[in-house]
Design an enzyme around this catalytic site. Structure first.
Site: not given
Length: 573
Positions: A144, A305
């Site tokens: 992330s 992401d």
């Protein structure tokens, strides 16, 4: 085995490759580093794995990824789901394609087909893909918004959401039962392809995903009307958002979308960024420079992401760009969806908005205004995804929108995770609506504050790394749990929620009730004067987070109140 024994095992056993051994030889005389890498197995938590890339049991590497995948494969087989297969996506980080292939080859060796994207894709598209393909599970290789030295591995189930109870604990048990690396199966990628157990996916899923996103547009005619005038600056922060975001905005008719050239292409080192997180103002340095040059209406950034969205919008009165929190951008989209769906007669029966317990209380007032049921869940978007599944199973409600304070939201049910691509699309539609009505997004936000109240939230984070840090965080939570404060400065604690014990205590009467939510290591303090504070250790980083919220009668009043609450919290700690 202790740390030193584990180190020697990795250094000398033929199972581990030469590059791994050379990396370990370089730290042979560094006892602290050896301890950090080997004092435990990298924890497979409720969301999967996340850690620093490197050799060792407490690091992200091909061996820890394979081991986790073997545990997942064992669980899938026990559920009788091996025929359905597993979808796999990955982001722009170091080792992401390699980890995706390691997971796929381990699944293939266990007789489970892997559907692997041909190149990097956003996390929400994986959620969409596994449902579209009818898979039993999904894996996304991503860390992330973590720093570049990290990578991770998130597990999804067949409903498209990250795994929730009881499956999360059951999968963790299976992973922990893989005690020997030599229990892990793998096979050659070419053999897996020949056996029909490794299939590349791409364009067909992209096209279907785009078609689903467009279903959320309420006023395509307004976008066309202002397309010549509205200007959008966007940065994918060197991650996965570039292609899908540009495509959806182009196909909807937005003509002036300027992508930050320095951050357009994937870069695992995130060279232009201290921290690839749209919550960090410094991540917008290049984007704001371009916005001023182009006189943009809105400035957007998605994390690597592409499941979180950060925004700045022009304040026409000052000519400056104003930063929006995830709460603010989420509320802008929610207000637009509920207002316009109502006006167009498109609001479903028994509509529901789902938010996490640490998300703005503005949502409480807004949902009442539109006759929409509000449901609160624990922190983590998987709990919002779980509610969508429950609505479908029971028919109790229809999902209208879901959001969490950490810059994540979802319009539509095509995915069961936060989706920054659909958030960009929705926010640009709101910006177009504002442009048509001679307003900016900031004007619209101010109008909402006047309508619902000046809600403001903040986050105070303490980072404590390593073995000692983990212990200190646990001790801090224990102190707050066993001896909850009666007040934070001049704000009284009205009730105390302990989500680990499942109890809510009324601090005035001592009366106890239940939280109604699953067990979680979270403490929540309802305070006087429409204020609150919540303590939660991060599940993915060495941090303890303190969320808080207030309600003021102006922007300045709300800012002063949240600053004071932060200072009072520090005094309590």
């Amino acid at each position: 085995m202790n740390c030193k024994e584990q180190f020697e095992f990795w250094l000398n056993d033929s199972y581990f490759d030469e590059a791994t051994k050379q990396e370990l030889l370089a730290i042979r005389n560094d006892e602290k580093e050896i301890e950090e890498r080997f004092y435990k197995d990298l924890e497979f938590g409720t969301g999967g794995l996340r850690g620093i890339i490197g050799a060792g049991t407490n690091r992200m590497n091909i061996y820890t990824v394979r081991k986790a995948t073997q545990g997942l494969a064992n669980y899938i087989k026990k559920q009788g789901g091996e025929e359905k297969g597993v979808a796999i996506a990955y982001d722009s980080r170091n080792m992401s394609p390699e980890f995706a292939d390691e997971a796929a080859c381990c699944l293939a060796a266990n007789g489970i087909k892997a559907y692997v994207f041909d190149e990097l894709r956003p996390t929400p598209e994986l959620s969409f893909a596994l449902r579209t393909l009818g898979c039993i599970s999904g894996i996304v290789v991503t860390a992330s918004h973590n720093p570049p030295e990290y990578n991770g591995y998130k597990v999804y189930w067949e409903d498209g959401a990250q795994v929730t109870a009881p499956k999360d604990k059951e999968i963790i048990t299976e992973v922990k039962n893989v005690t020997d690396y030599k229990m892990v199966r793998t096979m050659d990628k070419e053999e897996a392809v020949k056996a029909g157990l490794y299939q590349v996916i791409g364009q067909d899923i992209d096209d279907a995903y785009m078609a689903e996103l467009k279903k959320q547009i309420l006023h395509p005619e307004i976008i066309k009307e202002v397309a010549d005038d509205i200007k959008i600056v966007y940065t994918p922060l060197c991650g996965t958002g570039n292609k899908p975001v540009r495509r959806i905005l182009s196909e909807l008719g937005f003509k002036h979308v300027y992508v930050v050239p320095e951050q357009e292409n994937p870069d695992p080192a995130f060279t232009t960024l201290d921290y690839p997180n749209p919550e960090d103002p410094k991540a917008f340095t290049y984007a704001l420079r371009l916005a001023k040059e182009k006189n943009a209406d809105v400035v957007l950034a998605t994390d690597p992401d592409a499941d979180r969205l950060g925004i700045y919008a022009l304040d026409a009165k000052t000519g400056e760009y104003v930063s929006f929190t995830g709460n603010m951008s989420g509320m802008l989209i929610a207000e637009y969806i509920m207002r316009e769906r109502g006006a167009l007669g498109l609001m479903p029966e028994n509509p529901a908005l789902v938010k996490t317990i640490v998300t703005t209380n503005m949502a409480d007032v807004m949902t009442k205004q539109y006759g929409v049921k509000q449901i609160e869940v624990l922190t983590g978007f998987k709990y919002i995804g779980e509610q969508i599944k429950l609505f479908e199973q029971t028919g109790s409600n229809h999902y209208v929108f879901g959001l969490e304070e950490s810059y994540g939201c979802l319009a539509g049910t095509h995915a069961r995770d936060k989706d920054a691509v659909v958030a960009v699309m929705c926010l640009c539609e709101v910006a177009a609506w504002c442009k048509k009505h001679q307003k900016t997004l900031w004007d619209e936000m101010l109008a909402m504050y006047e309508k619902y109240g000046y809600f403001k939230e903040d986050l105070y984070t303490i980072t404590l790394k390593g073995i000692d840090g983990t212990k200190q965080i646990a001790e801090m939570m224990d102190r707050l749990r066993s001896n909850p404060p009666k007040e934070f400065g001049d704000l009284k604690v009205l009730s105390f929620r302990d989500y680990q014990t499942g109890k809510v205590v009324n601090m005035q009467t001592g009366e106890e009730s239940g939280t109604g939510l699953p067990e979680s290591n979270v403490l929540y303090f309802d305070l006087s004067n429409d204020s609150w504070c919540c303590a939660r250790p991060s599940g993915t980083e060495p941090k303890i987070k303190f969320y808080m919220g207030v309600k003021g009668n102006s922007l300045q009043d709300a800012s002063e109140k949240v600053e004071k609450l932060t200072a009072d919290l520090k005094a309590v700690l």
